[in-house]
Design an enzyme around this catalytic site. Structure first.
Site: not given
Ligand code: 2AM
Length: 175
Positions: A43, A125
């Site tokens: 996602h 991303h």
């Molecule tokens: P990531 O894939 O770059 O780890 C569920 O955890 C989703 O939320 C993931 O897509 C994760 O990104 C994102 N996520 C987790 N912590 C976050 C943060 N502090 N700020 C923005 N996105 C976050």
């Protein structure tokens, strides 16, 4: 606090595309590069409210339901590696205006609802690999997929028995 839920808003590639991305990933990255994210969990996060109470969740859902904007086409034609977070990702080389607008709106709503938002700029991303701490060779440009973004989704992230599962809470259609 046991009654809080870890929430995020995202756009999700259609299931056949998730499968294509998983096949491409298996061809492009060696097994030791990192831990692959499950196909169904691929996602693109728009906003991350984080751990919120049921009351705050209801507020966020009410605000999200007010968003009116057209759908858009999303192209995935860029990839990279963030060694510090151990993430290998896929994303758009150029973000469509609709994507930026939607993410900005959801982030502003989350901030207004008291959810601390990352000061980092939005870098759209899809995480392909986690725990990618070593050197990873990123495939050369030339790959490209696209899909129409017709809705966005609120997910709850649950961790149990060593696995992360994303539960769909609600979809909202784009016009
Ligand atoms: P990531 O894939 O770059 O780890 C569920 O955890 C989703 O939320 C993931 O897509 C994760 O990104 C994102 N996520 C987790 N912590 C976050 C943060 N502090 N700020 C923005 N996105 C976050």
């Amino acid at each position: 606090m046991s009654d809080s839920t870890r929430l995020f808003f995202a756009v999700t590639p259609p299931e056949p595309l998730q499968q294509s991305l998983v096949k491409w990933r298996a061809d492009q990255f060696p097994a030791e590069a990192g831990r692959p994210v499950a196909a169904a969990n691929l996602h693109l996060t728009l906003a991350f409210p984080g751990e919120v109470s049921a009351e705050k969740q209801a507020t966020l859902m009410r605000l999200a339901s007010r968003i009116r904007q057209p759908g858009f086409q999303l192209t995935l034609d860029d990839a990279g590696h963030w060694p510090r977070s151990g993430v290998v990702w896929l994303g758009p080389a150029r973000s469509p205006r609709g994507l930026l607008q939607l993410a900005e709106m959801l982030r502003a709503q989350a901030a207004r609802s008291g959810c601390q938002q990352s000061p980092q700029p939005f870098h759209p991303h899809i995480t392909l690999l986690r725990n990618a701490r070593g050197k990873v060779a990123i495939p050369p440009p030339g790959f490209s997929w696209h899909f129409p973004v017709t809705h966005f989704t609120l997910y709850a992230s649950c961790f149990s028995q060593g696995r992360t599962r994303y539960q769909t809470l609600q979809h909202w259609k784009l016009d």
